[in-house]
Design a protein around this motif. Structure first.
Motif, mmCIF file in Angstrom:
data_model
loop_
_atom_site.group_PDB
_atom_site.id
_atom_site.type_symbol
_atom_site.label_atom_id
_atom_site.label_comp_id
_atom_site.label_asym_id
_atom_site.label_seq_id
_atom_site.Cartn_x
_atom_site.Cartn_y
_atom_site.Cartn_z
ATOM 1 N N ALA A 2 -25.529 57.860 -22.057
ATOM 2 C CA ALA A 2 -26.016 56.844 -22.991
ATOM 3 C C ALA A 2 -27.485 56.526 -22.739
ATOM 4 N N VAL A 3 -28.168 56.133 -23.807
ATOM 5 C CA VAL A 3 -29.588 55.794 -23.768
ATOM 6 C C VAL A 3 -29.732 54.271 -23.743
ATOM 7 N N ASP A 4 -30.691 53.775 -23.010
ATOM 8 C CA ASP A 4 -30.986 52.349 -22.999
ATOM 9 C C ASP A 4 -31.602 51.977 -24.354
ATOM 10 N N PRO A 5 -30.991 51.041 -25.108
ATOM 11 C CA PRO A 5 -31.556 50.701 -26.427
ATOM 12 C C PRO A 5 -32.969 50.154 -26.350
ATOM 13 N N ARG A 6 -33.313 49.502 -25.234
ATOM 14 C CA ARG A 6 -34.682 49.006 -25.077
ATOM 15 C C ARG A 6 -35.664 50.164 -25.063
ATOM 16 N N CYS A 7 -35.253 51.274 -24.453
ATOM 17 C CA CYS A 7 -36.100 52.468 -24.392
ATOM 18 C C CYS A 7 -36.346 53.039 -25.782
ATOM 19 N N VAL A 8 -35.313 53.050 -26.609
ATOM 20 C CA VAL A 8 -35.460 53.590 -27.964
ATOM 21 C C VAL A 8 -36.559 52.851 -28.718
ATOM 22 N N VAL A 9 -36.527 51.522 -28.653
ATOM 23 C CA VAL A 9 -37.505 50.725 -29.394
ATOM 24 C C VAL A 9 -38.880 50.781 -28.726
ATOM 25 N N ALA A 10 -38.916 50.755 -27.407
ATOM 26 C CA ALA A 10 -40.200 50.813 -26.708
ATOM 27 C C ALA A 10 -40.913 52.144 -26.959
ATOM 28 N N LEU A 111 -28.616 52.764 -33.936
ATOM 29 C CA LEU A 111 -28.279 52.515 -32.540
ATOM 30 C C LEU A 111 -26.755 52.500 -32.430
ATOM 31 N N ASN A 112 -26.204 53.588 -31.923
ATOM 32 C CA ASN A 112 -24.756 53.789 -31.924
ATOM 33 C C ASN A 112 -24.178 53.477 -30.550
ATOM 34 N N ASN A 113 -23.459 52.358 -30.433
ATOM 35 C CA ASN A 113 -22.733 52.060 -29.190
ATOM 36 C C ASN A 113 -21.247 51.818 -29.456
ATOM 37 N N GLU A 114 -20.820 52.102 -30.708
ATOM 38 C CA GLU A 114 -19.414 51.945 -31.108
ATOM 39 C C GLU A 114 -18.901 50.539 -30.813
ATOM 40 N N ASP A 115 -19.774 49.543 -31.074
ATOM 41 C CA ASP A 115 -19.419 48.164 -30.770
ATOM 42 C C ASP A 115 -20.211 47.220 -31.664
ATOM 43 N N LEU A 116 -19.600 46.081 -32.019
ATOM 44 C CA LEU A 116 -20.329 45.015 -32.701
ATOM 45 C C LEU A 116 -21.097 44.242 -31.638
ATOM 46 N N SER A 117 -22.215 44.772 -31.235
ATOM 47 C CA SER A 117 -22.847 44.393 -29.976
ATOM 48 C C SER A 117 -23.237 42.919 -29.905
ATOM 49 N N ALA A 126 -20.365 33.569 -23.513
ATOM 50 C CA ALA A 126 -19.655 32.298 -23.617
ATOM 51 C C ALA A 126 -18.512 32.215 -22.611
ATOM 52 N N ALA A 127 -17.772 33.322 -22.456
ATOM 53 C CA ALA A 127 -16.582 33.317 -21.599
ATOM 54 C C ALA A 127 -16.860 33.822 -20.198
ATOM 55 N N GLN A 128 -18.070 34.356 -19.979
ATOM 56 C CA GLN A 128 -18.390 34.957 -18.683
ATOM 57 C C GLN A 128 -17.395 36.051 -18.322
ATOM 58 N N ASN A 129 -16.944 36.792 -19.322
ATOM 59 C CA ASN A 129 -15.960 37.846 -19.129
ATOM 60 C C ASN A 129 -16.520 39.178 -19.609
ATOM 61 N N PRO A 130 -15.957 40.291 -19.144
ATOM 62 C CA PRO A 130 -16.379 41.597 -19.646
ATOM 63 C C PRO A 130 -15.943 41.790 -21.096
ATOM 64 N N ARG A 131 -16.389 42.886 -21.683
ATOM 65 C CA ARG A 131 -16.060 43.173 -23.067
ATOM 66 C C ARG A 131 -14.552 43.244 -23.262
ATOM 67 N N ILE A 132 -14.063 42.640 -24.349
ATOM 68 C CA ILE A 132 -12.640 42.653 -24.661
ATOM 69 C C ILE A 132 -12.364 43.845 -25.569
ATOM 70 N N PRO A 133 -11.554 44.793 -25.121
ATOM 71 C CA PRO A 133 -11.299 45.980 -25.941
ATOM 72 C C PRO A 133 -10.775 45.619 -27.323
ATOM 73 N N VAL A 134 -11.080 46.471 -28.280
ATOM 74 C CA VAL A 134 -10.604 46.419 -29.662
ATOM 75 C C VAL A 134 -11.327 45.357 -30.497
ATOM 76 N N THR A 135 -11.546 44.158 -29.955
ATOM 77 C CA THR A 135 -12.044 43.051 -30.773
ATOM 78 C C THR A 135 -13.417 43.315 -31.378
ATOM 79 N N ASP A 186 -23.324 48.347 -22.798
ATOM 80 C CA ASP A 186 -23.278 47.401 -21.682
ATOM 81 C C ASP A 186 -24.665 46.896 -21.297
ATOM 82 N N THR A 187 -25.697 47.297 -22.045
ATOM 83 C CA THR A 187 -27.034 46.747 -21.829
ATOM 84 C C THR A 187 -27.136 45.429 -22.577
ATOM 85 N N PRO A 188 -27.271 44.296 -21.864
ATOM 86 C CA PRO A 188 -27.269 43.002 -22.557
ATOM 87 C C PRO A 188 -28.606 42.730 -23.237
#
Length: 211
Positions: A2-10, A111-117, A126-135, A186-188
């Motif tokens: 995976a590529v760092d999205p910040r790198c793509v824009v920079a 920017l493809n990360n297969e997630d509603l980032s 908000a929850a201080q939790n890791p990504r919740i699968p599927v949601t 997983d890049t915040p």
């Protein structure tokens, strides 16, 4: 890989030609555009106001291309936004291909990360939790192949060391094209990273705009 999205824009920012037009969509594409792209004098920009209809950047880019045929146009779009409406608008781009083919490049950067980032990171902070699968998952699609199916050039990049070269080739080309970057979900975003480190009492930590 995976590529760092910040790198793509920079890497884009470092290579933008004078008087370019850069538009962005709602979602995390807006986060990277805001923090890692420098607009110089003479450039123009547009964004999806108030995080409006996802996929709007594709229409914005086409409108900019038709209005400003002598400028390079770049649209930054997340995969969720593209699926929400942008893929249909790429058909409109294909409809005008003959008219656009000899003009300066119109680049749709996905920017493809297969997630509603953005939504995912709001919940994660908000929850201080890791990504919740599927949601927040976005169905896997090869956007570069979809572009080629429509008759548009499509390139997929999943190697960090190739990002700069991909941008250089695209910016030197002509006509509309789609660049798909496989980015790390997983890049915040910068706002999420700071809020995870220092949560604010009494505020919804997931919102980039505070309470």
């Amino acid at each position: 890989m995976a590529v760092d999205p910040r790198c793509v824009v920079a890497e884009l920012s470092a290579r933008l030609p004078d008087r370019a037009v850069v538009v962005t969509d709602s979602g995390s594409a807006l986060d990277w555009w805001t923090r890692h792209l420098e607009l110089r004098d003479g450039m123009r920009s547009a964004l999806s106001g108030h995080l409006a209809t996802p996929g709007a950047a594709v229409s914005y880019a086409l409108a900019a291309r038709l209005a400003l045929p002598d400028r390079t146009v770049v649209a930054l779009v997340g995969d969720g936004a593209l699926q929400a409406g942008g893929m249909n608008e790429l058909i409109t781009v294909r409809r005008h291909l003959e008219r656009l083919a000899d003009l300066r490049p119109t680049i749709f950067c996905v920017l493809n990360n297969e997630d509603l980032s953005r939504l995912t990171w709001e919940r994660r902070t908000a929850a201080q939790n890791p990504r919740i699968p599927v949601t927040g998952e976005v169905p896997a699609v090869s956007y570069a192949q979809y572009a080629r199916l429509l008759g548009l050039p499509g390139t997929c990049c999943d190697r960090p060391g190739a990002v700069g070269t991909v941008w250089e080739d695209a910016l030197a080309a002509r006509g509309p094209m789609l660049l798909e970057f496989m980015v790390d979900g997983d890049t915040p975003p910068d706002w999420a990273e700071s809020r995870r480190a220092e949560p604010r009492a009494g505020a919804w930590a997931g919102s980039p705009f505070g309470s």
